[in-house]
Design a protein around this motif. Structure first.
Motif, PDB file in Angstrom:
ATOM      1  N   ILE A 152      -1.358  -6.429   5.812  1.00 19.37           N
ATOM      2  CA  ILE A 152      -2.721  -6.102   5.395  1.00 19.37           C
ATOM      3  C   ILE A 152      -3.048  -4.650   5.729  1.00 19.37           C
ATOM      4  CG2 ILE A 152      -5.163  -6.565   5.903  1.00 19.37           C
ATOM      5  CD1 ILE A 152      -4.341  -9.553   6.171  1.00 19.37           C
ATOM      6  N   ALA A 153      -2.706  -4.223   6.950  1.00 19.47           N
ATOM      7  CA  ALA A 153      -2.961  -2.833   7.338  1.00 19.47           C
ATOM      8  C   ALA A 153      -2.198  -1.868   6.442  1.00 19.47           C
ATOM      9  CB  ALA A 153      -2.573  -2.613   8.802  1.00 19.47           C
ATOM     10  N   GLY A 154      -0.967  -2.215   6.096  1.00 13.33           N
ATOM     11  CA  GLY A 154      -0.163  -1.361   5.221  1.00 13.33           C
ATOM     12  C   GLY A 154      -0.759  -1.233   3.829  1.00 13.33           C
ATOM     13  N   PHE A 155      -1.178  -2.358   3.251  1.00 14.28           N
ATOM     14  CA  PHE A 155      -1.742  -2.298   1.910  1.00 14.28           C
ATOM     15  C   PHE A 155      -3.105  -1.618   1.888  1.00 14.28           C
ATOM     16  CE2 PHE A 155       1.315  -5.798   0.949  1.00 14.28           C
ATOM     17  CZ  PHE A 155       2.054  -5.080   0.029  1.00 14.28           C
ATOM     18  N   ILE A 156      -3.879  -1.740   2.960  1.00 15.16           N
ATOM     19  CA  ILE A 156      -5.153  -1.017   3.033  1.00 15.16           C
ATOM     20  C   ILE A 156      -4.888   0.487   3.057  1.00 15.16           C
ATOM     21  CG2 ILE A 156      -7.080  -0.471   4.579  1.00 15.16           C
ATOM     22  CD1 ILE A 156      -7.211  -3.477   5.236  1.00 15.16           C
ATOM     23  N   ASN A 157      -3.917   0.920   3.856  1.00 12.78           N
ATOM     24  CA  ASN A 157      -3.585   2.347   3.905  1.00 12.78           C
ATOM     25  C   ASN A 157      -3.046   2.842   2.571  1.00 12.78           C
ATOM     26  OD1 ASN A 157      -4.196   3.486   6.524  1.00 12.78           O
ATOM     27  ND2 ASN A 157      -2.770   1.962   7.319  1.00 12.78           N
ATOM     28  N   LEU A 158      -2.236   2.047   1.885  1.00 11.18           N
ATOM     29  CA  LEU A 158      -1.742   2.438   0.565  1.00 11.18           C
ATOM     30  C   LEU A 158      -2.885   2.557  -0.432  1.00 11.18           C
ATOM     31  CD1 LEU A 158       1.561   0.377   0.210  1.00 11.18           C
ATOM     32  CD2 LEU A 158       1.311   2.799   0.727  1.00 11.18           C
ATOM     33  N   SER A 159      -3.842   1.626  -0.364  1.00 10.53           N
ATOM     34  CA  SER A 159      -5.004   1.680  -1.262  1.00 10.53           C
ATOM     35  C   SER A 159      -5.837   2.929  -0.995  1.00 10.53           C
ATOM     36  CB  SER A 159      -5.876   0.434  -1.074  1.00 10.53           C
ATOM     37  OG  SER A 159      -5.137  -0.727  -1.346  1.00 10.53           O
ATOM     38  N   ILE A 160      -6.027   3.254   0.279  1.00 12.26           N
ATOM     39  CA  ILE A 160      -6.780   4.463   0.626  1.00 12.26           C
ATOM     40  C   ILE A 160      -6.081   5.697   0.087  1.00 12.26           C
ATOM     41  CG2 ILE A 160      -7.493   5.932   2.568  1.00 12.26           C
ATOM     42  CD1 ILE A 160      -8.057   3.326   4.123  1.00 12.26           C
ATOM     43  N   SER A 161      -4.748   5.728   0.183  1.00  6.73           N
ATOM     44  CA  SER A 161      -4.013   6.898  -0.316  1.00  6.73           C
ATOM     45  C   SER A 161      -4.166   7.039  -1.827  1.00  6.73           C
ATOM     46  CB  SER A 161      -2.538   6.828   0.073  1.00  6.73           C
ATOM     47  OG  SER A 161      -1.866   5.839  -0.665  1.00  6.73           O
ATOM     48  N   ILE A 162      -4.173   5.927  -2.545  1.00  4.59           N
ATOM     49  CA  ILE A 162      -4.357   5.984  -4.004  1.00  4.59           C
ATOM     50  C   ILE A 162      -5.750   6.490  -4.342  1.00  4.59           C
ATOM     51  CG2 ILE A 162      -4.547   4.556  -6.084  1.00  4.59           C
ATOM     52  CD1 ILE A 162      -2.241   2.853  -4.900  1.00  4.59           C
ATOM     53  N   VAL A 163      -6.752   5.976  -3.627  1.00  2.00           N
ATOM     54  CA  VAL A 163      -8.133   6.411  -3.873  1.00  2.00           C
ATOM     55  C   VAL A 163      -8.277   7.905  -3.581  1.00  2.00           C
ATOM     56  CG1 VAL A 163     -10.508   6.193  -3.041  1.00  2.00           C
ATOM     57  CG2 VAL A 163      -9.163   4.158  -3.530  1.00  2.00           C
ATOM     58  N   LEU A 164      -7.714   8.368  -2.471  1.00  2.00           N
ATOM     59  CA  LEU A 164      -7.790   9.797  -2.135  1.00  2.00           C
ATOM     60  C   LEU A 164      -7.074  10.649  -3.170  1.00  2.00           C
ATOM     61  CD1 LEU A 164      -7.241   9.752   1.736  1.00  2.00           C
ATOM     62  CD2 LEU A 164      -9.345  10.308   0.502  1.00  2.00           C
TER      63      LEU A 164
END
Length: 172
Positions: A152-164
């Motif tokens: 979950i932490a990994g996918f949240i960080n990946l999602s944040i990177s895509i948004v940024l």
């Protein structure tokens, strides 16, 4: 440095962090599966106690939970408990006898500081027939929740990177 480059750097950092979390989750699952393959016997065990941190001579944090469980192979009982100092109350309650061997473990059970097990709960244990003291809990609930947390932490960080990364195209 422009705002766009700053956002790209943040996106790359989040991407790296997310990838590391996902790799840790996959690595722990792989280690568990490899260990499970080496075990060739199965037996039922029972959770005897769930001990809070900083009680009965335990270290750790006050929110930590440690398991004490037991399983029997060929009439000999194996008790798995957290490692504590010699004069602690836990050692006065759970100790070696002719019919029981204590197996201490160091650190939190299955990498998780919390546990989903309850006293009296039955568990299935795989063990090595040659060395019954080497064992692993099958379908370990604590290990699964540990792995899910990292995923979950990994996918949240990946999602944040895509948004940024997407936002960086809107900023000049």
């Amino acid at each position: 440095m422009s705002a766009q480059k700053g956002l790209w750097m943040c996106a790359v950092l989040q991407l790296v962090i997310g990838t590391v979390f996902i790799m840790i989750a996959c690595w722990t699952q792989r280690v568990y599966e490899n260990k499970l393959e080496r075990m060739n016997g199965t037996v039922q065990g029972k959770i005897l106690d769930v001990i809070k941190g900083w009680t009965q001579g335990m270290g750790g944090k006050m929110t930590d939970r440690f398991l004490v469980y037991e399983y029997t192979v060929n009439g000999h009982s194996y008790l798995v408990k957290p490692y504590v100092l010699k004069n602690c109350e836990l050692n006065r309650v759970y100790f070696d006898t002719n019919l029981r061997t204590c197996i201490p473990y160091i650190g939190p059970h299955s990498g998780s500081r919390q546990t989903k097990y309850h006293v009296g709960e039955r568990i299935e244990i795989r063990y090595d027939i040659q060395k019954p003291a080497e064992h692993i809990i099958m379908d370990d609930k604590d290990r699964v929740s540990f792995k899910k947390g990292f995923l979950i932490a990994g996918f949240i960080n990946l999602s944040i990177s895509i948004v940024l990364f997407i936002i960086s195209f809107c900023v000049q």
